[in-house]
Design a protein around this motif. Structure first.
Motif, PDB file in Angstrom:
ATOM      1  N   ASP A  69     -29.262  16.481   8.865  1.00  0.00           N
ATOM      2  CA  ASP A  69     -28.588  15.194   8.261  1.00  0.00           C
ATOM      3  C   ASP A  69     -26.961  14.932   8.617  1.00  0.00           C
ATOM      4  OD1 ASP A  69     -28.478  17.448   6.441  1.00  0.00           O
ATOM      5  OD2 ASP A  69     -27.627  15.882   4.892  1.00  0.00           O
ATOM      6  N   TRP A  70     -26.398  15.954   8.971  1.00  0.00           N
ATOM      7  CA  TRP A  70     -24.778  15.936   9.066  1.00  0.00           C
ATOM      8  C   TRP A  70     -24.219  17.123  10.315  1.00  0.00           C
ATOM      9  CZ3 TRP A  70     -22.741  20.708   8.444  1.00  0.00           C
ATOM     10  CH2 TRP A  70     -23.540  21.495   7.517  1.00  0.00           C
ATOM     11  N   LEU A  71     -25.234  18.202  10.718  1.00  0.00           N
ATOM     12  CA  LEU A  71     -24.471  18.780  11.630  1.00  0.00           C
ATOM     13  C   LEU A  71     -24.267  18.376  13.151  1.00  0.00           C
ATOM     14  CD1 LEU A  71     -24.185  22.035  11.920  1.00  0.00           C
ATOM     15  CD2 LEU A  71     -26.539  21.950  12.808  1.00  0.00           C
ATOM     16  N   ARG A  72     -22.993  18.806  13.080  1.00  0.00           N
ATOM     17  CA  ARG A  72     -22.267  18.486  14.740  1.00  0.00           C
ATOM     18  C   ARG A  72     -21.993  19.917  15.309  1.00  0.00           C
ATOM     19  NH1 ARG A  72     -21.514  13.046  15.519  1.00  0.00           N
ATOM     20  NH2 ARG A  72     -20.441  13.528  17.324  1.00  0.00           N
ATOM     21  N   PHE A  73     -22.092  20.127  16.641  1.00  0.00           N
ATOM     22  CA  PHE A  73     -21.923  21.238  17.174  1.00  0.00           C
ATOM     23  C   PHE A  73     -21.223  21.091  18.353  1.00  0.00           C
ATOM     24  CE2 PHE A  73     -25.778  20.200  18.754  1.00  0.00           C
ATOM     25  CZ  PHE A  73     -26.210  20.648  20.260  1.00  0.00           C
ATOM     26  N   VAL A  74     -20.333  22.052  18.857  1.00  0.00           N
ATOM     27  CA  VAL A  74     -19.956  22.033  20.377  1.00  0.00           C
ATOM     28  C   VAL A  74     -20.857  22.720  21.218  1.00  0.00           C
ATOM     29  CG1 VAL A  74     -17.884  23.220  21.478  1.00  0.00           C
ATOM     30  CG2 VAL A  74     -17.491  22.212  19.231  1.00  0.00           C
ATOM     31  N   TRP A  75     -21.013  22.136  22.349  1.00  0.00           N
ATOM     32  CA  TRP A  75     -21.935  22.674  23.472  1.00  0.00           C
ATOM     33  C   TRP A  75     -21.456  24.088  23.366  1.00  0.00           C
ATOM     34  CZ3 TRP A  75     -25.861  20.166  24.000  1.00  0.00           C
ATOM     35  CH2 TRP A  75     -25.956  18.828  24.359  1.00  0.00           C
ATOM     36  N   PRO A  76     -22.563  25.092  23.476  1.00  0.00           N
ATOM     37  CA  PRO A  76     -22.131  26.534  23.353  1.00  0.00           C
ATOM     38  C   PRO A  76     -21.263  27.022  24.941  1.00  0.00           C
ATOM     39  CG  PRO A  76     -24.154  26.269  22.618  1.00  0.00           C
ATOM     40  CD  PRO A  76     -23.665  24.900  23.267  1.00  0.00           C
ATOM     41  N   TRP A  77     -21.760  26.314  25.970  1.00  0.00           N
ATOM     42  CA  TRP A  77     -21.243  26.649  27.327  1.00  0.00           C
ATOM     43  C   TRP A  77     -19.698  26.288  27.439  1.00  0.00           C
ATOM     44  CZ3 TRP A  77     -25.590  23.779  26.624  1.00  0.00           C
ATOM     45  CH2 TRP A  77     -25.273  22.310  26.958  1.00  0.00           C
ATOM     46  N   ARG A  78     -19.090  25.458  26.440  1.00  0.00           N
ATOM     47  CA  ARG A  78     -17.821  24.962  26.363  1.00  0.00           C
ATOM     48  C   ARG A  78     -17.060  25.849  25.379  1.00  0.00           C
ATOM     49  NH1 ARG A  78     -15.640  22.277  30.143  1.00  0.00           N
ATOM     50  NH2 ARG A  78     -14.534  20.899  29.035  1.00  0.00           N
ATOM     51  N   GLY A 240     -26.295  15.966  -0.870  1.00  0.00           N
ATOM     52  CA  GLY A 240     -27.233  15.119   0.055  1.00  0.00           C
ATOM     53  C   GLY A 240     -27.640  16.157   0.912  1.00  0.00           C
ATOM     54  N   GLY A 241     -28.638  15.762   1.662  1.00  0.00           N
ATOM     55  CA  GLY A 241     -29.474  16.513   2.647  1.00  0.00           C
ATOM     56  C   GLY A 241     -30.894  15.727   3.212  1.00  0.00           C
ATOM     57  N   ASP A 242     -31.446  16.475   4.084  1.00  0.00           N
ATOM     58  CA  ASP A 242     -32.584  16.033   4.873  1.00  0.00           C
ATOM     59  C   ASP A 242     -33.783  15.994   3.948  1.00  0.00           C
ATOM     60  OD1 ASP A 242     -34.535  18.418   5.669  1.00  0.00           O
ATOM     61  OD2 ASP A 242     -32.513  18.895   5.372  1.00  0.00           O
ATOM     62  N   GLN A 243     -33.863  16.462   2.652  1.00  0.00           N
ATOM     63  CA  GLN A 243     -34.840  16.373   1.894  1.00  0.00           C
ATOM     64  C   GLN A 243     -34.824  15.328   0.708  1.00  0.00           C
ATOM     65  OE1 GLN A 243     -37.794  18.517   2.120  1.00  0.00           O
ATOM     66  NE2 GLN A 243     -36.816  18.697   4.113  1.00  0.00           N
ATOM     67  N   ARG A 244     -33.673  14.477   0.856  1.00  0.00           N
ATOM     68  CA  ARG A 244     -33.620  13.506  -0.087  1.00  0.00           C
ATOM     69  C   ARG A 244     -34.919  12.598  -0.504  1.00  0.00           C
ATOM     70  NH1 ARG A 244     -29.730  10.306  -3.136  1.00  0.00           N
ATOM     71  NH2 ARG A 244     -31.091   9.041  -4.419  1.00  0.00           N
ATOM     72  N   LYS A 245     -35.275  11.966   0.763  1.00  0.00           N
ATOM     73  CA  LYS A 245     -36.523  10.986   0.549  1.00  0.00           C
ATOM     74  C   LYS A 245     -37.944  11.878   0.233  1.00  0.00           C
ATOM     75  CE  LYS A 245     -35.387   7.848   4.429  1.00  0.00           C
ATOM     76  NZ  LYS A 245     -35.564   7.280   5.583  1.00  0.00           N
ATOM     77  N   SER A 246     -37.879  12.811   0.595  1.00  0.00           N
ATOM     78  CA  SER A 246     -39.078  13.729   0.000  1.00  0.00           C
ATOM     79  C   SER A 246     -38.936  14.029  -1.480  1.00  0.00           C
ATOM     80  CB  SER A 246     -39.522  15.019   0.772  1.00  0.00           C
ATOM     81  OG  SER A 246     -38.493  15.780   0.833  1.00  0.00           O
ATOM     82  N   LEU A 247     -37.691  14.411  -1.965  1.00  0.00           N
ATOM     83  CA  LEU A 247     -37.594  14.651  -3.246  1.00  0.00           C
ATOM     84  C   LEU A 247     -37.657  13.399  -4.107  1.00  0.00           C
ATOM     85  CD1 LEU A 247     -34.991  17.268  -3.022  1.00  0.00           C
ATOM     86  CD2 LEU A 247     -37.009  17.835  -3.648  1.00  0.00           C
ATOM     87  N   ASP A 248     -37.347  12.355  -3.628  1.00  0.00           N
ATOM     88  CA  ASP A 248     -37.486  10.897  -4.457  1.00  0.00           C
ATOM     89  C   ASP A 248     -38.939  10.695  -4.386  1.00  0.00           C
ATOM     90  OD1 ASP A 248     -34.897   9.960  -4.753  1.00  0.00           O
ATOM     91  OD2 ASP A 248     -34.474   9.051  -2.797  1.00  0.00           O
ATOM     92  N   ALA A 249     -39.665  10.787  -3.586  1.00  0.00           N
ATOM     93  CA  ALA A 249     -41.056  10.670  -3.494  1.00  0.00           C
ATOM     94  C   ALA A 249     -41.827  11.635  -4.575  1.00  0.00           C
ATOM     95  CB  ALA A 249     -41.961  11.059  -2.308  1.00  0.00           C
ATOM     96  N   LEU A 250     -41.223  12.849  -4.400  1.00  0.00           N
ATOM     97  CA  LEU A 250     -41.902  13.857  -5.352  1.00  0.00           C
ATOM     98  C   LEU A 250     -41.523  13.528  -6.977  1.00  0.00           C
ATOM     99  CD1 LEU A 250     -43.346  16.527  -6.192  1.00  0.00           C
ATOM    100  CD2 LEU A 250     -41.202  17.738  -5.710  1.00  0.00           C
ATOM    101  N   THR A 251     -40.185  13.055  -7.157  1.00  0.00           N
ATOM    102  CA  THR A 251     -39.909  12.586  -8.538  1.00  0.00           C
ATOM    103  C   THR A 251     -40.616  11.305  -9.157  1.00  0.00           C
ATOM    104  OG1 THR A 251     -37.576  13.374  -8.120  1.00  0.00           O
ATOM    105  CG2 THR A 251     -37.836  11.601  -9.752  1.00  0.00           C
ATOM    106  N   ALA A 252     -41.222  10.539  -8.199  1.00  0.00           N
ATOM    107  CA  ALA A 252     -41.961   9.435  -8.468  1.00  0.00           C
ATOM    108  C   ALA A 252     -43.211   9.977  -8.942  1.00  0.00           C
ATOM    109  CB  ALA A 252     -42.037   8.483  -7.425  1.00  0.00           C
TER     110      ALA A 252
END
Length: 382
Positions: A69-78, A240-252
């Motif tokens: 959901d937020w990770l950005r990375f530098v190309w390893p070979w650079r 926040g995180g990538d599981q927000r939607k699934s946790l919303d659904a589980l809560t319901a």
């Protein structure tokens, strides 16, 4: 200081790096942070205000990792190319890498070539990355081995390797061929938090952290369904995180929509307010190398119920400042939450005081002292 995750990212490793860098700068050190940029272009070094302190930050061209959901990375070979440029410009006395993955990997190798001492801190369990590879299990297994093999090579470059707790150090030493890993707490400035030493008028359970698989927030939600309805609990989930939607659904599905509030990411003032209003802090994660959020809760005078996994038992003492529960066991979590929420006023305040006492050894000043000694090559405790 090389960081694969840094502000505006919100996670334990980023928060530690921010507090460490700011604390060192306040002590008069010239701190330069190397971190991913928010776009794929080279940014000139710029002053950024981190934890209220101006720091020089070198933002490198970075790309987004779509499964995350937020990770950005530098190309390893650079990574080595950028490391050469930054080290030539800054001419540092020491390099402290907060990750062995990309930026830290490049900096450590070029620093070694130039005779610059390297300190390495490990915040990473490579296993936690597997949720985001989108690879088949066999390739995941091969990737995991390659990641730890490369971590071993990187850590062997360092003059000292640290990790936040003794248990995390033991984990690292048992996973790769390395010895002498030094436990150094991430540290916390307890004066930033306001403990309210009194039983709460309502029962509020608080979780703070990323909404990712290894945090097992689903266990907390299932546990809430098992609590006595007369307790009339509410649950605040921050992060926040990538599981927000699934946790919303589980809560319901669990019928908890009226009891559970997802706050998302909040600013520091709102976070401190949530700590002060909560009755108990719950940490169901099984992958904490320390847990800054748990320390913040303790500094706020909260009893803690946490999974008996990895480093959390360093923070939670059964029956003193809270309780440990069997990982992924919603019934046990519900039972331990009930013990806190039904404790007598005297027992509840005693748990609060135990949390405050337990967090004292994690004072950020001690952490800064330790890293200053490591940077100078001094034996610890001298």
């Amino acid at each position: 200081m090389g960081c694969d995750t840094f502000a505006p990212d919100v996670n334990g490793a980023a928060r530690f790096a921010e507090r460490l860098a700011a604390g060192l700068a306040e002590r008069g050190h010239d701190v330069h942070v190397v971190a991913p940029g928010q776009k794929y272009r080279r940014f000139p070094p710029a002053t950024e205000v981190i934890e209220g302190v101006p720091l020089t930050v070198h933002r490198l061209p970075a790309v987004r990792w779509p499964p995350h959901d937020w990770l950005r990375f530098v190309w390893p070979w650079r990574a080595k190319h950028y490391a050469r440029k930054v080290l030539s410009e800054v001419q540092p006395d020491v390099v402290h890498i907060q990750s062995h993955i990309v930026i830290g990997r490049g900096l450590s190798r070029i620093a070694k070539q130039r005779g610059i001492p390297v300190i390495a801190t490990n915040h990473v369990m490579a296993e936690n990355i597997l949720d985001f590879t989108t690879l088949p299990p066999l390739l995941d297994k091969m990737l995991l081995k390659a990641a730890w093999d490369d971590a071993e090579r990187t850590f062997h470059i360092a003059r000292a390797v640290t990790t936040p707790t003794r248990r995390a150090a033991d984990f690292l030493e048992s996973t790769i061929d390395i010895a002498g890993v030094i436990p150094v707490s991430c540290g916390i400035d307890a004066s930033n938090y306001t403990p309210v030493l009194t039983p709460r008028e309502s029962n509020r359970i608080l979780y703070v952290g990323r909404l990712t698989t290894e945090k097992h927030i689903d266990t907390l939600l299932h546990a809430v369904t098992k609590l006595d309805p007369e307790l009339d609990v509410t649950v605040d989930i921050v992060g926040g995180g990538d599981q927000r939607k699934s946790l919303d659904a589980l809560t319901a599905r669990l019928g908890l929509t009226d009891k559970v509030r997802f706050h998302g990411r909040v600013d520091e003032d709102e976070l401190r307010s949530l700590y002060s209003r909560a009755s108990v802090f719950a940490m169901p994660s099984i992958a904490e190398l320390q847990s800054i959020a748990t320390m913040e809760a303790m500094a706020s005078g909260l009893p803690v119920v946490a999974a008996d996994a990895l480093a959390l038992p360093h923070l939670v003492e059964d029956g003193a400042n809270g309780w440990l529960f069997r990982p992924r066991d919603a019934d046990d979590l519900a039972a331990k939450l009930t013990r806190v929420l039904t404790a007598s006023p005297e027992a509840y305040v005693a748990m609060q005081r135990a949390s405050l006492q337990g967090v004292e050894i994690h004072d950020i000043a001690r952490t800064l002292d330790t890293f200053e000694a490591l940077y100078r090559g001094e034996p610890l405790g001298s």
